[in-house]
Design a protein around this motif. Structure first.
Motif, PDB file in Angstrom:
ATOM      1  N   UNK A 134       0.834  -1.210   0.000  1.00 31.52           N
ATOM      2  CA  UNK A 134       0.000   0.000   0.000  1.00 31.52           C
ATOM      3  C   UNK A 134       0.868   1.259   0.000  1.00 31.52           C
ATOM      4  N   UNK A 135       2.035   1.192   0.641  1.00 31.66           N
ATOM      5  CA  UNK A 135       2.959   2.326   0.605  1.00 31.66           C
ATOM      6  C   UNK A 135       3.447   2.556  -0.820  1.00 31.66           C
ATOM      7  N   UNK A 136       3.828   1.472  -1.495  1.00 34.99           N
ATOM      8  CA  UNK A 136       4.284   1.582  -2.886  1.00 34.99           C
ATOM      9  C   UNK A 136       3.166   2.094  -3.779  1.00 34.99           C
ATOM     10  N   UNK A 137       1.935   1.656  -3.519  1.00 43.25           N
ATOM     11  CA  UNK A 137       0.783   2.117  -4.296  1.00 43.25           C
ATOM     12  C   UNK A 137       0.563   3.607  -4.109  1.00 43.25           C
ATOM     13  N   UNK A 138       0.658   4.071  -2.862  1.00 44.34           N
ATOM     14  CA  UNK A 138       0.466   5.484  -2.569  1.00 44.34           C
ATOM     15  C   UNK A 138       1.516   6.337  -3.282  1.00 44.34           C
ATOM     16  N   UNK A 139       2.751   5.879  -3.290  1.00 42.18           N
ATOM     17  CA  UNK A 139       3.834   6.625  -3.933  1.00 42.18           C
ATOM     18  C   UNK A 139       3.667   6.628  -5.457  1.00 42.18           C
ATOM     19  N   UNK A 140       3.318   5.473  -6.012  1.00 33.99           N
ATOM     20  CA  UNK A 140       3.120   5.385  -7.462  1.00 33.99           C
ATOM     21  C   UNK A 140       1.963   6.261  -7.910  1.00 33.99           C
TER      22      UNK A 140
END
Length: 428
Positions: free
Chosen positions: A250-256
């Motif tokens: 979810x962190x990677x999703x938020x950044x992307x």
């Protein structure tokens, strides 16, 4: 473990599914002789009327009464040009009309992603909008096209203002004052590609978000630490926890979603368990297939990030020394994930080349060692040449790290040496 065989990178493939459409055969009852004569007369009258009205009107009427579509059954249904189907950037909602596309070459290939020339920003660059703007201007002037921000450190802190429900109100974890969107937007305005590094499993705060996010002792459910607490022992995130994996993804999703086009996953590895530790934690951690959990974590992060931003590239960072020395050690550290690299087709690889290794001896196998040149450029070529033999050079970026600050001339000398070795993308 046969490392040379299983470290060859497997690429995922995407295949379309072709759907064949055909009409059903319609069967009718046998007609009487009188009905046949009647229909023949009616057909002659209709045919004469159609001749008078002209073929331009007759053609669609014939097709209509015969049950055919205006489009020939042998002609495939119209589909958008491939370049439009794959376009999912911010402007993809502005659909180009058919008349406009007629003057464009729909077969024109998408421009290749620019070669990575990146620099890692100090944490102070995110202290304010003004500090960020000044740093990006300097990075641009120094010739870099990408800036990497450390947005989740080894402590587990998020160095940006996250909006994730699970942590947004947690002051112990969320330490940043600028949102991911604000950072990405500032980069865009400066002509810089925004990138982020994320520490995944080396993280002492996340295990306390939810029970089971860290390693638990099987004989009591207490949180395992990598040493005695009074000696600095800390918990780690476990890839065996579905909740923990989802949190990292979810962190990677938020950044992307915010606009970050490069995400580097760091410390995707298991702790250095001792024999006594294996008696406490789950038995699966002694399995030779445990590397699959590391690869599945990296793949999950890549999949979720790409769903939010199809242009993002997610990579797992591997220390060069861990890779080339793995055969001589029991603990493979960051290189262990490569044993299951076929399970992470959407995740690339970034190699961390520690330049402080120059002049040192590396043990490659039980019977083979190599002494590196004291010259950093030559040492980098030696080590990365060994990396090349293991996993090649395709889509691999090299991060150059050093205990001392490199001068621009020294950094360029190292880059040129690695270009000759076959590597073309660099992170300073």
């Amino acid at each position: 473990m046969g490392r040379n065989a299983i470290w060859k990178k497997g690429r995922g493939s995407k295949s379309g599914v072709k759907v064949n459409r055909s009409r059903k055969n319609l069967y009718k009852r046998r007609k009487s002789t009188g009905r046949k004569i009647f229909e023949a007369v009616v057909l002659i009258i209709v045919a004469g009327a159609l001749v008078l009205l002209g073929y331009s009107i007759a053609s669609p009427l014939i097709k209509f009464f015969s049950g055919q579509d205006a489009q020939s059954s042998s002609e495939p249904a119209w589909t958008p040009p491939q370049s439009q189907v794959e376009s999912t950037d911010e402007n993809s909602s502005d659909i180009t009309s058919e008349s406009e596309t007629s003057s464009q070459d729909s077969s024109e290939p998408k421009p290749e992603r620019q070669k990575l020339s990146a620099v890692t920003a100090p944490n102070t660059a995110l202290s304010s909008e003004n500090a960020l703007k000044k740093y990006l201007e300097q990075a641009k002037a120094d010739g870099y096209n990408t800036v990497i921000f450390n947005l989740k450190n080894e402590t587990g802190e998020l160095l940006y203002k996250s909006s994730l429900k699970s942590v947004k109100d947690n002051a112990e974890i969320v330490k940043g004052t600028l949102s991911a969107h604000a950072i990405a937007k500032a980069c865009e305005e400066a002509g810089i590609t925004p990138a982020a590094s994320v520490s995944t499993l080396l993280d002492k705060l996340t295990p306390y978000l939810e029970k089971g996010y860290g390693y638990l002792a099987e004989d009591g459910g207490w949180t395992w630490l990598d040493n005695y607490e009074n000696k600095g022992g800390k918990p780690w995130v476990t890839p065996y926890s579905e909740g923990a994996v989802n949190y990292l993804a979810s962190i990677c999703t938020e950044l992307a979603k915010a606009g970050f086009d490069e995400i580097i996953l760091q410390n995707t590895m298991f702790p250095a368990f001792r024999a006594s530790d294996y008696k406490l934690v789950e038995s699966a951690l002694q399995s030779e297939s445990r590397s699959e959990k590391l690869a599945q974590l990296a793949q999950k992060c890549a999949e979720k990030a790409m769903a939010a931003n199809p242009d993002v590239r997610v990579s797992a960072e591997i220390n060069a020394s861990d890779l080339v020395c793995a055969e001589a050690t029991e603990y493979d550290k960051t290189a262990e994930i490569l044993a299951s690299i076929s399970l992470m087709p959407d995740c690339a690889v970034t190699i961390n080349m520690d330049l402080s290794l120059a002049g040192k001896k590396l043990t490659l196998t039980e019977s083979k060692t190599v002494t590196l040149s004291s010259d950093k450029a030559q040492a980098a070529s030696q080590v990365m040449g060994l990396v090349k033999k293991e996993i090649g050079t395709d889509s691999i970026a090299v991060r150059l790290t050093d205990s001392t600050e490199l001068s621009p001339d020294a950094a360029e000398k190292i880059r040129q040496a690695l270009i000759k070795t076959g590597f073309e993308e660099f992170i300073a």
